[in-house]
Design a protein around this motif. Structure first.
Motif, mmCIF file in Angstrom:
data_model
loop_
_atom_site.group_PDB
_atom_site.id
_atom_site.type_symbol
_atom_site.label_atom_id
_atom_site.label_comp_id
_atom_site.label_asym_id
_atom_site.label_seq_id
_atom_site.Cartn_x
_atom_site.Cartn_y
_atom_site.Cartn_z
ATOM 1 N N GLU A 234 3.549 -4.013 -11.219
ATOM 2 C CA GLU A 234 2.505 -3.019 -11.961
ATOM 3 C C GLU A 234 1.664 -2.366 -10.514
ATOM 4 O OE1 GLU A 234 0.359 -5.779 -14.157
ATOM 5 O OE2 GLU A 234 2.194 -6.203 -15.662
ATOM 6 N N LYS A 235 1.747 -2.962 -9.602
ATOM 7 C CA LYS A 235 0.864 -2.400 -8.134
ATOM 8 C C LYS A 235 1.820 -1.645 -7.321
ATOM 9 C CE LYS A 235 -2.683 -4.604 -9.701
ATOM 10 N NZ LYS A 235 -4.088 -3.893 -10.100
ATOM 11 N N ASP A 236 1.248 -0.942 -6.482
ATOM 12 C CA ASP A 236 2.025 -0.087 -5.492
ATOM 13 C C ASP A 236 2.547 -1.161 -4.407
ATOM 14 O OD1 ASP A 236 3.247 1.907 -3.974
ATOM 15 O OD2 ASP A 236 1.698 2.723 -3.362
ATOM 16 N N VAL A 237 3.457 -2.093 -4.701
ATOM 17 C CA VAL A 237 3.914 -3.036 -3.577
ATOM 18 C C VAL A 237 5.461 -2.481 -3.120
ATOM 19 C CG1 VAL A 237 4.710 -5.452 -3.204
ATOM 20 C CG2 VAL A 237 2.666 -4.933 -4.567
ATOM 21 N N PRO A 238 5.866 -2.898 -2.093
ATOM 22 C CA PRO A 238 7.048 -2.498 -1.409
ATOM 23 C C PRO A 238 8.268 -3.149 -2.382
ATOM 24 C CG PRO A 238 5.613 -2.722 0.345
ATOM 25 C CD PRO A 238 5.000 -3.143 -0.873
ATOM 26 N N LYS A 239 9.479 -2.658 -2.674
ATOM 27 C CA LYS A 239 10.493 -3.311 -3.213
ATOM 28 C C LYS A 239 10.939 -4.546 -2.541
ATOM 29 C CE LYS A 239 13.686 -3.077 -6.667
ATOM 30 N NZ LYS A 239 14.348 -4.216 -6.451
ATOM 31 N N GLU A 240 11.105 -4.249 -1.337
ATOM 32 C CA GLU A 240 11.595 -5.515 -0.509
ATOM 33 C C GLU A 240 10.657 -6.741 -0.947
ATOM 34 O OE1 GLU A 240 12.422 -6.859 4.013
ATOM 35 O OE2 GLU A 240 11.634 -4.687 3.485
ATOM 36 N N PHE A 241 9.150 -6.457 -1.087
ATOM 37 C CA PHE A 241 8.268 -7.637 -1.283
ATOM 38 C C PHE A 241 8.552 -8.194 -2.706
ATOM 39 C CE2 PHE A 241 4.011 -9.282 -1.928
ATOM 40 C CZ PHE A 241 3.910 -10.303 -1.105
ATOM 41 N N ASP A 243 11.416 -8.191 -4.183
ATOM 42 C CA ASP A 243 12.494 -8.935 -4.433
ATOM 43 C C ASP A 243 12.341 -10.280 -3.707
ATOM 44 O OD1 ASP A 243 13.849 -6.688 -5.535
ATOM 45 O OD2 ASP A 243 14.554 -6.112 -3.680
ATOM 46 N N ILE A 244 11.486 -10.399 -2.766
ATOM 47 C CA ILE A 244 11.347 -11.725 -2.038
ATOM 48 C C ILE A 244 10.742 -12.825 -3.108
ATOM 49 C CG2 ILE A 244 9.946 -12.890 -0.360
ATOM 50 C CD1 ILE A 244 10.514 -10.598 1.616
#
Length: 432
Positions: A234-241, A243-244
């Motif tokens: 829901e937030k502007d968080v990188p896709k890689e993060f 997935d982790i």
């Protein structure tokens, strides 16, 4: 073509073992026969061997008493002949004095077999009767050989019966003593096995308790990681993060499933289900004591753990209270394990309103300027200079959070540098 049937020479292992036992009995009786008293006629003796022989036959009831007594009836007289020969230097005279012993042993084996061995329903009364009759008749046969039946007076017969009665009574008393002793040993062994089983069960219960406690922790971690994943989407968080975080949630879920399998497997072995809504503080500390002592033993730590419980309050959130106990005790062990005569003690007391928990160690203590920071996340004085490893300082932070958040209680610390530390947890009974 004729079938060739192989010939079998020798005896089976079972037969050889029985034969060995017969020879051992013969040797034992031969030695015991050297302890005797002379009675009635020259060469006739009252010997300890006639007490030992029925005891050995009773102990080895799988042996044939006739064959056993035949072997004994050869070995014992020969041994006694040799002993007498050393004294009188006349082999013929020595053998003539001893040869009627052969008739005694042969008779004893036959009578004992027909009066005891061949009976299916053997009991102590039957054994006592068989020993009495075997002793009396065997002595009658032996003394008849010695006197050629001449001079076999009523007093001698009466005396032989009294001797047989006394010896058979001694034999029966010894059998009763042996049976009582064997029963005592069996009872002791049974009690020892029971104690080991109870200890094993107690250890399992403590381990099952902590495994179920960890299950709750795993469930909480899984919920938090999944919640973190949802928030990250829901937030502007990188896709890689993202997935982790999702991978962490999946991994925790797999750990949870494996944990469930392990717990179910152990519960099937012990037929035990550890699912308790409430638990008394006494039961909790008993589990903790077993677990702590096992840990100290496994780690080869010479730390003494003492506890005194003056409270029997039932606790709903017992997993969380157990975490408080365990973290404080582990902290105490770490603080004092390198010292002289290290001791960690747990005291639980209660009054009308509150429960107080005291965890004390006689370790290195805490510096005064550190006390205000010991509950901070990441604060630790446990640094290994050789390896560079540092204890991350989460245990006491967890304790403070549990005391404050789950039990609405307080925790304070009193410490003297170089003498030890005491943690005091105070919780209102209603919050337990």
């Amino acid at each position: 073509m004729k079938e060739v049937i192989p010939c079998q020479f020798g005896k089976s292992d079972a037969d050889m073992n029985q034969l060995k036992k017969m020879f051992y009995i013969a040797i034992a009786v031969s030695i015991a026969a050297q302890f005797y008293l002379n009675f009635f006629v020259d060469g006739f003796i009252i010997t300890f061997s006639v007490i030992l022989l029925p005891l050995l036959l009773y102990k080895n009831q799988n042996l044939n008493p006739i064959l056993t007594c035949i072997i004994t009836g050869i070995a014992s007289p020969l041994f006694r002949t040799f002993i007498i020969f050393l004294g009188i230097k006349d082999f013929k005279e020595a053998f003539s004095l001893v040869s009627p012993d052969i008739a005694f042993y042969f008779t004893y084996g036959i009578v004992f077999y027909y009066f005891y061995t061949k009976y299916k329903n053997k009991n102590l009364t039957r054994f006592a009767l068989a020993v009495l009759i075997s002793d009396f008749l065997s002595n009658m046969v032996e003394i008849s050989f010695r006197t050629q039946v001449v001079g076999l007076e009523g007093n001698i017969i009466k005396g032989l019966f009294i001797i047989a009665l006394v010896r058979s009574s001694i034999v029966v008393i010894l059998v009763i003593v042996f049976r009582r002793y064997e029963s005592f040993l069996a009872r002791e062994e049974h009690e020892a096995r029971y104690r080991r089983l109870m200890l094993l069960t107690s250890i399992f219960e403590s381990e099952a308790y902590f495994m179920n406690k960890n299950m709750k922790n795993i469930e909480d971690i899984m919920k938090k990681t999944f919640k973190a994943y949802r928030l990250s989407t829901e937030k502007d968080v990188p896709k890689e993060f993202q997935d982790i975080i999702l991978d962490l949630s999946k991994d925790v879920h797999e750990i949870k499933k494996d944990y469930i399998r392990v717990i179910k497997g152990l519960e099937e072995v012990f037929s035990y289900k550890f699912n308790i809504e409430k638990m008394s503080i006494k039961d909790m500390v008993n589990i903790l004591a077993i677990n702590t002592k096992e840990y100290l033993k496994q780690e080869n730590l010479n730390v003494e753990f003492k506890y005194r419980i003056k409270s029997d309050v039932s606790v709903k959130n017992h997993y969380y209270l157990m975490s408080i106990f365990r973290n404080l005790i582990n902290n105490g062990i770490e603080a004092c394990k390198e010292g002289f005569n290290p001791i960690v003690s747990l005291i639980v007391e209660e009054d009308d309103k509150e429960v107080k928990i005291y965890v004390t160690d006689n370790g290195i203590g805490i510096k005064e300027d550190h006390i205000d920071y010991i509950f901070n996340p990441g604060f630790s004085t446990k640094f290994n200079k050789e390896t560079g490893d540092i204890n991350r300082g989460i245990g006491l932070t967890l304790v403070k959070d549990l005391v404050n958040e789950y039990f609405n209680g307080t925790i304070e610390v009193k410490s003297i540098l170089g003498s030890g530390t005491t943690f005091i947890v105070t919780i209102n009974k209603n919050n337990l």
